[in-house]
Enzyme design. Sequence first.
Site, PDB file in Angstrom:
ATOM      1  N   ASP A  47       0.846  -1.207   0.000  1.00 24.97           N
ATOM      2  CA  ASP A  47       0.000   0.000   0.000  1.00 24.97           C
ATOM      3  C   ASP A  47       0.880   1.255   0.000  1.00 24.97           C
ATOM      4  O   ASP A  47       0.371   2.375  -0.065  1.00 24.97           O
ATOM      5  CB  ASP A  47      -1.021  -0.005   1.142  1.00 24.97           C
ATOM      6  CG  ASP A  47      -0.387  -0.067   2.516  1.00 24.97           C
ATOM      7  OD1 ASP A  47       0.850  -0.200   2.604  1.00 24.97           O
ATOM      8  OD2 ASP A  47      -1.134   0.020   3.512  1.00 24.97           O
ATOM      9  N   SER A  48       2.208   1.059   0.013  1.00 24.20           N
ATOM     10  CA  SER A  48       3.135   2.167  -0.244  1.00 24.20           C
ATOM     11  C   SER A  48       2.813   2.821  -1.588  1.00 24.20           C
ATOM     12  O   SER A  48       3.242   3.939  -1.855  1.00 24.20           O
ATOM     13  CB  SER A  48       4.589   1.655  -0.253  1.00 24.20           C
ATOM     14  OG  SER A  48       4.721   0.537  -1.112  1.00 24.20           O
ATOM     15  N   ASP A  86      -1.020  -6.150  -0.070  1.00 21.12           N
ATOM     16  CA  ASP A  86      -1.320  -5.521   1.213  1.00 21.12           C
ATOM     17  C   ASP A  86      -2.815  -5.343   1.397  1.00 21.12           C
ATOM     18  O   ASP A  86      -3.533  -4.973   0.460  1.00 21.12           O
ATOM     19  CB  ASP A  86      -0.682  -4.116   1.246  1.00 21.12           C
ATOM     20  CG  ASP A  86       0.565  -4.063   2.107  1.00 21.12           C
ATOM     21  OD1 ASP A  86       0.761  -4.952   2.959  1.00 21.12           O
ATOM     22  OD2 ASP A  86       1.362  -3.127   1.909  1.00 21.12           O
ATOM     23  N   LYS A 115      -1.084  -9.369   3.208  1.00 17.27           N
ATOM     24  CA  LYS A 115      -0.273  -8.861   4.331  1.00 17.27           C
ATOM     25  C   LYS A 115      -1.100  -7.842   5.108  1.00 17.27           C
ATOM     26  O   LYS A 115      -1.813  -7.038   4.513  1.00 17.27           O
ATOM     27  CB  LYS A 115       1.014  -8.213   3.816  1.00 17.27           C
ATOM     28  CG  LYS A 115       1.867  -7.583   4.931  1.00 17.27           C
ATOM     29  CD  LYS A 115       3.281  -7.275   4.486  1.00 17.27           C
ATOM     30  CE  LYS A 115       3.460  -5.936   3.804  1.00 17.27           C
ATOM     31  NZ  LYS A 115       3.031  -4.762   4.617  1.00 17.27           N
ATOM     32  N   GLU A 117      -1.003  -5.305   8.929  1.00 18.98           N
ATOM     33  CA  GLU A 117      -0.153  -4.714   9.960  1.00 18.98           C
ATOM     34  C   GLU A 117      -0.734  -4.948  11.358  1.00 18.98           C
ATOM     35  O   GLU A 117      -1.940  -4.852  11.543  1.00 18.98           O
ATOM     36  CB  GLU A 117      -0.017  -3.196   9.722  1.00 18.98           C
ATOM     37  CG  GLU A 117       0.654  -2.869   8.404  1.00 18.98           C
ATOM     38  CD  GLU A 117       0.790  -1.360   8.168  1.00 18.98           C
ATOM     39  OE1 GLU A 117       0.525  -0.559   9.093  1.00 18.98           O
ATOM     40  OE2 GLU A 117       1.161  -0.986   7.039  1.00 18.98           O
ATOM     41  N   GLU A 184       9.731  -4.066  10.131  1.00 15.98           N
ATOM     42  CA  GLU A 184      10.141  -2.788   9.537  1.00 15.98           C
ATOM     43  C   GLU A 184      10.740  -1.866  10.597  1.00 15.98           C
ATOM     44  O   GLU A 184      10.114  -1.603  11.647  1.00 15.98           O
ATOM     45  CB  GLU A 184       8.920  -2.113   8.870  1.00 15.98           C
ATOM     46  CG  GLU A 184       9.268  -0.767   8.247  1.00 15.98           C
ATOM     47  CD  GLU A 184       8.221  -0.226   7.278  1.00 15.98           C
ATOM     48  OE1 GLU A 184       7.222  -0.916   7.005  1.00 15.98           O
ATOM     49  OE2 GLU A 184       8.431   0.894   6.784  1.00 15.98           O
TER      50      GLU A 184
HETATM   51  O1  KIV Z   1       3.624  -1.090   1.592  1.00 12.96           O
HETATM   52  C1  KIV Z   1       4.784  -1.521   1.488  1.00 12.96           C
HETATM   53  O2  KIV Z   1       5.481  -1.290   0.493  1.00 12.96           O
HETATM   54  C2  KIV Z   1       5.329  -2.297   2.590  1.00 12.96           C
HETATM   55  C3  KIV Z   1       6.787  -2.609   2.576  1.00 12.96           C
HETATM   56  C4  KIV Z   1       7.601  -1.404   2.727  1.00 12.96           C
HETATM   57  C5  KIV Z   1       7.152  -3.664   3.546  1.00 12.96           C
HETATM   58  O3  KIV Z   1       4.618  -2.658   3.466  1.00 12.96           O
END
Ligand code: KIV
Length: 266
Positions: A47-48, A86, A115, A117, A184
């Site tokens: 989600d970056s 994510d 994924k 958090e 992280e």
């Molecule tokens: O969203 C993302 O790119 C991430 C990574 C930096 C681990 O969660």
Amino acid sequence: MNAKSVTVRHLLEMKKEQRKISVLTSYDASLTRLMEEAGVDVLLVGDSLGMVVQGQESTLPVTLDEMIYHTRNVARARQRTLLIADMPFMSYRSPDLALESAGRLMKEGGAHMVKLEGGATQLEVIRQITAQGIPVCGHLGLLPQSVHKLGGYRVQGREADRAEAIRQDAFALQEAGIDMLVLECVPSALASEITASLTIPVIGIGAGVDCDGQVLVVYDMLGMNPHPPRFVKDFLQSGGSILQALQEYVAAVRDGTFPAEEHGFK
Ligand code: KIV
């Protein structure tokens, strides 16, 4: 899935055999093709993308539909890599909603794993998703979706009580059924200890060289971030082309020359 595809079992074997796992974020088909050619093991549609693709201030505004869109773009070009997507902010705030969201990322996006958090608060959510046969990757340490609660993008786990909380969370997540864990921005010594004591693969970003593998945001390692965090190395500078930069990253993760000490935290 073809015979050479990277699978959850494959990643577990890599951990047992102490072969390092290379992970990069990807958001589109063109970079995905190059990453396949470079031999990256795992792709993360992070989600970056909210920050590096959309230009948002944080990852919070990213929607589930946007995650599905980018995951589908990557899925079309992947061949061998394992594809993680994510779960965006608020898409897993209850076990039922989490299952619905994870199911869409798998069915519509083509993800192989999702994924999310957080630690102890996410155990019910993880049990609900994994009970349906969906692999889950946990994410501890700096949690970008909690940036406002954390008061910024800062290293986590330097104080003894915070380090202990991260340790306990890592065990609890493994117990709840996650297949992989991202750590992280935590001190390298803490990440090393957690990696050695878990049976699942631990992937670090700003967490030192002792993790079972490394992940970076692809635009960061291609030198496109004007203010790169300390844990980033620009592989395009030495690589000369995008493909060579990706190949150098894979080689450096595999032989343990990336991250160097200067990329980690004490
Ligand atoms: O969203 C993302 O790119 C991430 C990574 C930096 C681990 O969660």
